[in-house]
Scaffold this active site. Structure first.
Site, PDB file in Angstrom:
ATOM      1  N   ARG A 221      84.063  65.940 -52.712  1.00 22.37           N
ATOM      2  CA  ARG A 221      85.396  66.331 -52.088  1.00 22.37           C
ATOM      3  C   ARG A 221      85.836  67.817 -52.532  1.00 22.37           C
ATOM      4  NH1 ARG A 221      83.688  63.193 -48.628  1.00 22.37           N
ATOM      5  NH2 ARG A 221      84.642  61.410 -47.777  1.00 22.37           N
ATOM      6  N   HIS A 269      79.298  70.621 -45.342  1.00 22.04           N
ATOM      7  CA  HIS A 269      79.580  69.136 -45.531  1.00 22.04           C
ATOM      8  C   HIS A 269      78.374  68.336 -44.897  1.00 22.04           C
ATOM      9  CE1 HIS A 269      82.654  65.891 -46.333  1.00 22.04           C
ATOM     10  NE2 HIS A 269      81.858  65.222 -46.298  1.00 22.04           N
TER      11      HIS A 269
HETATM   12  P1  NAP Z   1      80.922  54.736 -55.357  1.00 20.34           P
HETATM   13  O1  NAP Z   1      79.835  53.860 -55.122  1.00 20.34           O
HETATM   14  O2  NAP Z   1      82.269  54.136 -55.455  1.00 20.34           O
HETATM   15  O3  NAP Z   1      80.871  55.324 -56.618  1.00 20.34           O
HETATM   16  C1  NAP Z   1      81.780  56.207 -57.411  1.00 20.34           C
HETATM   17  C2  NAP Z   1      81.559  56.615 -58.655  1.00 20.34           C
HETATM   18  O4  NAP Z   1      82.488  57.199 -59.375  1.00 20.34           O
HETATM   19  C3  NAP Z   1      81.485  55.392 -59.895  1.00 20.34           C
HETATM   20  O5  NAP Z   1      80.549  55.243 -60.608  1.00 20.34           O
HETATM   21  C4  NAP Z   1      82.924  55.293 -60.516  1.00 20.34           C
HETATM   22  O6  NAP Z   1      83.154  54.574 -61.680  1.00 20.34           O
HETATM   23  C5  NAP Z   1      83.151  56.775 -60.504  1.00 20.34           C
HETATM   24  N1  NAP Z   1      84.436  57.105 -60.728  1.00 20.34           N
HETATM   25  C6  NAP Z   1      85.704  56.860 -59.975  1.00 20.34           C
HETATM   26  N2  NAP Z   1      86.643  57.208 -60.491  1.00 20.34           N
HETATM   27  C7  NAP Z   1      86.390  57.892 -61.723  1.00 20.34           C
HETATM   28  C8  NAP Z   1      87.166  58.499 -62.749  1.00 20.34           C
HETATM   29  N3  NAP Z   1      88.375  58.612 -62.478  1.00 20.34           N
HETATM   30  N4  NAP Z   1      86.406  58.823 -63.854  1.00 20.34           N
HETATM   31  C9  NAP Z   1      85.176  58.670 -63.878  1.00 20.34           C
HETATM   32  N5  NAP Z   1      84.261  58.088 -62.955  1.00 20.34           N
HETATM   33  C10 NAP Z   1      85.028  57.658 -61.936  1.00 20.34           C
HETATM   34  O7  NAP Z   1      80.945  55.825 -54.315  1.00 20.34           O
HETATM   35  P2  NAP Z   1      79.602  56.766 -53.660  1.00 20.34           P
HETATM   36  O8  NAP Z   1      79.341  55.755 -52.392  1.00 20.34           O
HETATM   37  O9  NAP Z   1      78.774  56.989 -54.657  1.00 20.34           O
HETATM   38  O10 NAP Z   1      80.254  57.919 -53.026  1.00 20.34           O
HETATM   39  C11 NAP Z   1      80.954  58.914 -53.785  1.00 20.34           C
HETATM   40  C12 NAP Z   1      81.654  60.021 -53.071  1.00 20.34           C
HETATM   41  O11 NAP Z   1      80.767  60.869 -52.511  1.00 20.34           O
HETATM   42  C13 NAP Z   1      82.295  59.347 -52.062  1.00 20.34           C
HETATM   43  O12 NAP Z   1      83.828  59.030 -52.234  1.00 20.34           O
HETATM   44  C14 NAP Z   1      82.487  60.626 -51.210  1.00 20.34           C
HETATM   45  O13 NAP Z   1      83.890  61.291 -51.433  1.00 20.34           O
HETATM   46  C15 NAP Z   1      81.468  61.634 -51.636  1.00 20.34           C
HETATM   47  N6  NAP Z   1      80.459  61.687 -50.498  1.00 20.34           N
HETATM   48  C16 NAP Z   1      79.997  62.885 -49.883  1.00 20.34           C
HETATM   49  C17 NAP Z   1      79.410  63.038 -48.985  1.00 20.34           C
HETATM   50  C18 NAP Z   1      78.866  64.669 -48.395  1.00 20.34           C
HETATM   51  O14 NAP Z   1      78.078  64.402 -47.353  1.00 20.34           O
HETATM   52  N7  NAP Z   1      79.300  65.535 -49.008  1.00 20.34           N
HETATM   53  C19 NAP Z   1      78.674  61.912 -48.310  1.00 20.34           C
HETATM   54  C20 NAP Z   1      78.709  60.708 -48.963  1.00 20.34           C
HETATM   55  C21 NAP Z   1      79.914  60.544 -49.823  1.00 20.34           C
HETATM   56  P3  NAP Z   1      82.835  53.053 -61.853  1.00 20.34           P
HETATM   57  O15 NAP Z   1      81.177  52.912 -61.395  1.00 20.34           O
HETATM   58  O16 NAP Z   1      83.000  52.757 -63.351  1.00 20.34           O
HETATM   59  O17 NAP Z   1      83.757  52.294 -60.802  1.00 20.34           O
HETATM   60  C1  GLV Z   2      81.216  61.985 -46.284  1.00 22.56           C
HETATM   61  O1  GLV Z   2      81.737  62.769 -46.767  1.00 22.56           O
HETATM   62  C2  GLV Z   2      81.230  60.284 -46.643  1.00 22.56           C
HETATM   63  O2  GLV Z   2      82.449  60.180 -47.335  1.00 22.56           O
HETATM   64  O3  GLV Z   2      80.519  59.654 -46.354  1.00 22.56           O
END
Ligand code: NAP
Ligand code: GLV
Length: 306
Positions: A221, A269
């Protein structure tokens, strides 16, 4: 089951049709103000009016992985919020990040500039062992990205909130683990959710701890990054550049300095897009699981913020 669909900036009709097809026993309709009460909803950045009117909802399904926009709203604490759990996004994210890392490591932008100028030239190969990639966030997307980078034999570090253990990945966690993680990292990939704890986490103090010649890939983000601090550290020569897919303001304003900065690659994005078919299959499967009383993955912890 009654399912209503509410998107801030996307036409709901194709989703209404496709969800109806995938779940014939349900009644599916697009939300408009005053629409009948539904028990389940599929949303992307809905207005507060939607939440206030649809007070009978049992679960809210977000059509993205990140729920930061949703959690800005005033939600009943008991409302189940469910995020997308991969649904075809992790392979896209792995492609995007590996592409960005390799493009930087192999200096392909420099080669493009040379060949466009009709110049046949070589650059000295860089040492892969000097390009440790640190993945911040080892969740659904981060784990996939870290493992994809290992295929190309980059040294890989990982950082998360709770402790993790993946073969061949040097894992760090918690606030106490952050300085050591950053100091051991040359290319930083941000894949953490946006929460009060992570907002502005990519700032002068943290980015300056990266190894000299560091590179940032922000695919999570825009609000994770203090934009002026990135520019300062690139201008001072500490950071070599950045690939940025997300921004504090999207679309990125036409006069934003990132557009023209020679060390920044901007993408709109698009690193991991929501795929309609995969997402509907996942969401409908979860709605049916909830109907049977089964547990599902991807339920958001309102307190933790992801
Ligand atoms: P997820 O499965 O919830 O993984 C989040 C990871 O971040 C987990 O390993 C978590 O640790 C870690 N985390 C959270 N808070 C933290 C902190 N304060 N300090 C250190 N580590 C922390 O999420 P995801 O599905 O992988 O997605 C991640 C993010 O990618 C989304 O929230 C979104 O903002 C972004 N995203 C972007 C796009 C794009 O097109 N640019 C697309 C999809 C997603 P734990 O494992 O210990 O809980
Ligand atoms: C895209 O940014 C998502 O959070 O899936």
């Amino acid at each position: 089951m009654k399912i209503t669909i509410c998107f801030a900036s996307l036409p709901p009709e194709p989703w209404v049709q496709a969800v109806q097809q995938a779940f014939p026993a349900a009644e599916v309709y697009a939300w408009t103000p005053g629409a009948p009460q539904a028990d389940h909803a599929i949303v992307w950045a809905p207005p507060q009016q939607f939440i206030d009117e649809q007070s009978g909802l049992q679960a809210l399904f977000n059509i993205g992985a990140g729920v930061d926009a949703l959690l800005q709203l005033k939600l009943p604490p008991s409302l189940k919020v469910v995020r997308l759990d991969d649904a075809g996004m992790s392979v896209q994210m792995a492609e995007f990040v590996c592409h960005a890392v390799i493009r930087h490591f192999r200096e392909f932008d420099g080669y493009d500039a040379d060949t466009q100028a009709g110049k046949w030239s070589y650059r000295k190969p860089q040492n892969r062992a000097d390009f440790t990639v640190g993945v911040m966030g080892l969740g659904v997307l981060g784990e996939r990205v870290a493992k994809a980078l290992q295929v190309f034999e980059f040294p890989v570090n990982g950082y998360s909130r709770s402790a993790k253990n993946f073969p061949g990945i040097r894992c760090f966690n918690g606030a106490q683990g952050l300085p050591e993680f950053l100091a051991a990292t040359r290319v930083l990939v941000n894949l953490m959710p946006l929460t009060p704890e992570t907002e502005n986490i990519l700032n002068h103090a943290t980015l300056s701890q990266l190894q000299k010649g560091g590179y940032l890939i922000n695919v999570a983000r825009g609000k994770h990054l203090v934009e002026e601090d990135l520019i300062t550290l690139m201008d001072s020569g500490h950071l070599a550049g950045a690939t940025l897919d997300v921004f504090r303001t999207e679309p990125l304003p036409a006069d934003h300095p990132f557009w023209q900065h020679p060390k920044i690659t901007v993408t709109p994005h698009t690193s991991a897009r929501t795929l309609r078919e995969e997402s509907i299959a996942q969401i409908v499967g979860k709605m049916q699981a909830l109907q049977r009383g089964d547990a599902i993955n991807g339920v958001v912890d309102h307190q933790r913020g992801y």
